[in-house]
Design a protein around this motif. Structure first.
Motif, PDB file in Angstrom:
ATOM      1  N   ALA A  79     -38.001 -38.224 -22.763  1.00  0.00           N
ATOM      2  CA  ALA A  79     -38.334 -38.658 -21.598  1.00  0.00           C
ATOM      3  C   ALA A  79     -37.990 -37.583 -20.466  1.00  0.00           C
ATOM      4  CB  ALA A  79     -37.893 -39.897 -21.225  1.00  0.00           C
ATOM      5  N   ALA A  80     -36.881 -36.789 -20.637  1.00  0.00           N
ATOM      6  CA  ALA A  80     -36.408 -35.697 -19.904  1.00  0.00           C
ATOM      7  C   ALA A  80     -35.849 -34.477 -20.807  1.00  0.00           C
ATOM      8  CB  ALA A  80     -35.481 -35.988 -18.976  1.00  0.00           C
ATOM      9  N   TYR A  81     -36.019 -33.412 -20.301  1.00  0.00           N
ATOM     10  CA  TYR A  81     -35.387 -32.185 -20.991  1.00  0.00           C
ATOM     11  C   TYR A  81     -34.108 -31.617 -20.493  1.00  0.00           C
ATOM     12  CZ  TYR A  81     -39.986 -32.166 -23.668  1.00  0.00           C
ATOM     13  OH  TYR A  81     -41.086 -32.519 -24.710  1.00  0.00           O
ATOM     14  N   TYR A  82     -33.223 -31.250 -21.443  1.00  0.00           N
ATOM     15  CA  TYR A  82     -32.127 -30.605 -20.961  1.00  0.00           C
ATOM     16  C   TYR A  82     -32.198 -29.158 -21.268  1.00  0.00           C
ATOM     17  CZ  TYR A  82     -27.158 -29.089 -20.862  1.00  0.00           C
ATOM     18  OH  TYR A  82     -26.181 -28.405 -20.674  1.00  0.00           O
ATOM     19  N   LYS A  83     -32.092 -28.301 -20.089  1.00  0.00           N
ATOM     20  CA  LYS A  83     -31.953 -26.808 -20.148  1.00  0.00           C
ATOM     21  C   LYS A  83     -30.648 -26.267 -19.625  1.00  0.00           C
ATOM     22  CE  LYS A  83     -34.123 -23.013 -21.028  1.00  0.00           C
ATOM     23  NZ  LYS A  83     -34.753 -22.550 -22.665  1.00  0.00           N
ATOM     24  N   LEU A  84     -30.009 -25.578 -20.631  1.00  0.00           N
ATOM     25  CA  LEU A  84     -28.484 -25.069 -20.041  1.00  0.00           C
ATOM     26  C   LEU A  84     -29.178 -23.470 -19.886  1.00  0.00           C
ATOM     27  CD1 LEU A  84     -25.474 -24.777 -19.705  1.00  0.00           C
ATOM     28  CD2 LEU A  84     -25.420 -24.186 -22.331  1.00  0.00           C
ATOM     29  N   SER A  85     -28.709 -22.992 -18.625  1.00  0.00           N
ATOM     30  CA  SER A  85     -28.879 -21.397 -18.407  1.00  0.00           C
ATOM     31  C   SER A  85     -27.602 -20.913 -18.598  1.00  0.00           C
ATOM     32  CB  SER A  85     -29.280 -21.404 -16.838  1.00  0.00           C
ATOM     33  OG  SER A  85     -28.146 -21.674 -16.304  1.00  0.00           O
ATOM     34  N   GLU A  86     -27.587 -19.667 -19.024  1.00  0.00           N
ATOM     35  CA  GLU A  86     -26.571 -18.466 -19.154  1.00  0.00           C
ATOM     36  C   GLU A  86     -25.779 -18.366 -18.026  1.00  0.00           C
ATOM     37  OE1 GLU A  86     -27.535 -14.446 -20.563  1.00  0.00           O
ATOM     38  OE2 GLU A  86     -28.542 -15.477 -22.589  1.00  0.00           O
ATOM     39  N   ARG A  87     -26.184 -18.543 -16.869  1.00  0.00           N
ATOM     40  CA  ARG A  87     -25.490 -18.564 -15.409  1.00  0.00           C
ATOM     41  C   ARG A  87     -24.744 -19.932 -15.256  1.00  0.00           C
ATOM     42  NH1 ARG A  87     -27.804 -17.927  -9.406  1.00  0.00           N
ATOM     43  NH2 ARG A  87     -25.546 -17.927  -8.224  1.00  0.00           N
ATOM     44  N   GLU A  88     -25.186 -20.873 -15.802  1.00  0.00           N
ATOM     45  CA  GLU A  88     -24.215 -22.090 -15.788  1.00  0.00           C
ATOM     46  C   GLU A  88     -23.120 -22.151 -16.801  1.00  0.00           C
ATOM     47  OE1 GLU A  88     -26.715 -25.928 -15.010  1.00  0.00           O
ATOM     48  OE2 GLU A  88     -28.072 -24.642 -16.330  1.00  0.00           O
ATOM     49  N   LEU A  89     -23.355 -21.641 -17.727  1.00  0.00           N
ATOM     50  CA  LEU A  89     -22.302 -21.623 -18.711  1.00  0.00           C
ATOM     51  C   LEU A  89     -21.470 -20.702 -18.541  1.00  0.00           C
ATOM     52  CD1 LEU A  89     -21.324 -22.560 -21.518  1.00  0.00           C
ATOM     53  CD2 LEU A  89     -22.666 -20.704 -22.615  1.00  0.00           C
ATOM     54  N   VAL A  90     -21.816 -19.369 -17.850  1.00  0.00           N
ATOM     55  CA  VAL A  90     -20.763 -18.338 -17.435  1.00  0.00           C
ATOM     56  C   VAL A  90     -19.604 -18.974 -16.247  1.00  0.00           C
ATOM     57  CG1 VAL A  90     -20.306 -16.223 -16.486  1.00  0.00           C
ATOM     58  CG2 VAL A  90     -21.950 -16.481 -18.212  1.00  0.00           C
ATOM     59  N   GLN A  91     -20.493 -19.529 -15.161  1.00  0.00           N
ATOM     60  CA  GLN A  91     -19.787 -20.168 -14.199  1.00  0.00           C
ATOM     61  C   GLN A  91     -18.729 -21.311 -14.750  1.00  0.00           C
ATOM     62  OE1 GLN A  91     -22.870 -21.504 -11.856  1.00  0.00           O
ATOM     63  NE2 GLN A  91     -23.093 -19.563 -10.565  1.00  0.00           N
ATOM     64  N   TYR A  92     -19.085 -22.051 -15.574  1.00  0.00           N
ATOM     65  CA  TYR A  92     -18.230 -22.938 -16.248  1.00  0.00           C
ATOM     66  C   TYR A  92     -17.028 -22.389 -16.746  1.00  0.00           C
ATOM     67  CZ  TYR A  92     -16.344 -26.788 -19.407  1.00  0.00           C
ATOM     68  OH  TYR A  92     -15.957 -27.637 -20.005  1.00  0.00           O
ATOM     69  N   TYR A  93     -16.928 -21.362 -17.693  1.00  0.00           N
ATOM     70  CA  TYR A  93     -16.065 -20.690 -18.115  1.00  0.00           C
ATOM     71  C   TYR A  93     -15.056 -19.900 -17.167  1.00  0.00           C
ATOM     72  CZ  TYR A  93     -17.796 -21.417 -23.015  1.00  0.00           C
ATOM     73  OH  TYR A  93     -18.320 -22.018 -23.982  1.00  0.00           O
ATOM     74  N   GLU A  94     -15.666 -19.253 -16.071  1.00  0.00           N
ATOM     75  CA  GLU A  94     -14.939 -18.634 -14.807  1.00  0.00           C
ATOM     76  C   GLU A  94     -14.049 -19.615 -14.121  1.00  0.00           C
ATOM     77  OE1 GLU A  94     -17.720 -16.509 -12.820  1.00  0.00           O
ATOM     78  OE2 GLU A  94     -17.880 -14.720 -13.916  1.00  0.00           O
ATOM     79  N   ARG A  95     -14.474 -20.958 -13.862  1.00  0.00           N
ATOM     80  CA  ARG A  95     -13.947 -21.854 -13.258  1.00  0.00           C
ATOM     81  C   ARG A  95     -12.458 -22.177 -14.170  1.00  0.00           C
ATOM     82  NH1 ARG A  95     -19.045 -24.211 -12.181  1.00  0.00           N
ATOM     83  NH2 ARG A  95     -18.784 -25.801 -13.649  1.00  0.00           N
ATOM     84  N   ARG A  96     -12.775 -22.233 -15.540  1.00  0.00           N
ATOM     85  CA  ARG A  96     -11.392 -22.465 -15.972  1.00  0.00           C
ATOM     86  C   ARG A  96     -10.778 -21.364 -16.563  1.00  0.00           C
ATOM     87  NH1 ARG A  96     -15.177 -26.009 -15.929  1.00  0.00           N
ATOM     88  NH2 ARG A  96     -14.850 -28.294 -16.213  1.00  0.00           N
ATOM     89  N   ARG A  97     -10.844 -20.233 -16.214  1.00  0.00           N
ATOM     90  CA  ARG A  97     -10.346 -18.875 -16.423  1.00  0.00           C
ATOM     91  C   ARG A  97      -9.349 -18.552 -15.371  1.00  0.00           C
ATOM     92  NH1 ARG A  97     -13.941 -14.928 -19.884  1.00  0.00           N
ATOM     93  NH2 ARG A  97     -14.211 -16.126 -21.577  1.00  0.00           N
ATOM     94  N   ARG A  98      -9.600 -19.162 -13.962  1.00  0.00           N
ATOM     95  CA  ARG A  98      -8.600 -18.967 -12.828  1.00  0.00           C
ATOM     96  C   ARG A  98      -7.331 -19.559 -12.858  1.00  0.00           C
ATOM     97  NH1 ARG A  98     -13.553 -20.867  -8.625  1.00  0.00           N
ATOM     98  NH2 ARG A  98     -15.015 -19.070  -9.045  1.00  0.00           N
TER      99      ARG A  98
END
Length: 274
Positions: free
Chosen positions: A255-274
């Motif tokens: 009914a709805a598609y999920y799409k992960l972008s590379e930018r979202e993934l990089v931002q996720y990791y960067e927030r947790r590397r601070r």
């Protein structure tokens, strides 16, 4: 009276005794052949049905392994649309199809190449588009070495499967459910109880993840369902006593598609590397 006397005279001769012995043997053999009282007719009987040859699997797609891994989700909401026979065939091949032609090895690894799993498709009414029509509703068994489906039971069994699966509505609403079963003896005869407790579940995990990734690559969705009444599912599929149901995986168009972008993934990791 004279006929009885004549028969007694004939039977008294060596030739007559030989004929009588042969007749008795034939009668006994016929009686044994026709005696089916020892057969439990309540036990599900495997029968041969209509065989459907699936379109040959494709070995190239438009979605990379990395994209499929990133966008794989458990999908429980489906559009009211069929999937195609080609898509169903591709999913079944990904699950447990042939990927090596010398020994007939499969797309999923198996301990000792014992391949304890069996794969079924529970197809709903108008659930699979095939050419100008639809694949007949029913319970089908997947034949990996022929890449075909064999009809086991005719009819739409989605509601029965839904009830057996504790009323999980995605089982009812999906056009098709792929069901994995296992013949544990194939693995336990080599590895003993370790095969039952560890190796067969590992085989199942490999095959189910293949279905997840292939579904994602095809723009479809699925979810692994492990909560159900084993005996009810076994009855729906018409399983023998040696076969145990393990997973139900309803499949459909999300009914709805999920799409992960590379930018979202990089931002996720960067927030947790601070």
């Amino acid at each position: 009276m004279w006929r009885r006397s004549f028969l007694k005279i004939i039977l008294a001769t060596p030739l007559g005794r030989l004929i009588a012995g042969i007749a008795a043997s034939l009668a006994t053999a016929t009686a044994i052949y026709l005696d089916i009282s020892h057969i439990d007719m309540r036990k599900p009987q495997r029968i041969s049905g209509v065989e459907v040859f699936l379109p040959y699997p494709k070995l190239r797609g438009t979605v990379s392994v990395e994209e499929a891994l990133a966008n794989r989700r458990s999908v429980r909401e489906y559009r009211d649309e069929p999937i195609t026979l080609e898509e169903l065939g591709q999913l079944l091949w990904a699950a447990y199809g042939i990927s090596e032609t010398r020994y007939g090895l499969r797309t999923a690894p198996s301990a000792g190449a014992q391949y304890p799993l069996e794969v079924y498709a529970v197809v709903g009414e108008w659930g699979v588009a095939a050419g100008d029509g639809y694949l007949a509703a029913g319970v089908y068994h997947y034949e990996p070495h022929r890449h075909s489906l064999t009809l086991r039971k005719s009819g739409d069994f989605r509601r029965e499967l839904y009830r057996a699966a504790l009323d999980q509505r995605w089982v009812l609403e999906a056009p098709v459910s792929i069901v994995f079963t296992a013949v544990f003896a194939r693995t336990t005869r080599v590895y003993g109880e370790r095969g039952r407790l560890r190796y067969v579940p590992m085989d199942l995990g490999h095959a189910a993840q293949n279905v997840y990734l292939q579904a994602t690559a095809l723009g479809l969705g699925t979810v692994a369902v492990g909560a159900f009444y084993d005996e009810d599912v076994a009855e729906i599929l018409g399983l023998s006593e040696e076969e145990t149901p393990l997973y139900i995986m309803p499949v459909g168009k999300p009914a709805a598609y999920y799409k992960l972008s590379e930018r979202e993934l990089v931002q996720y990791y960067e927030r947790r590397r601070r």
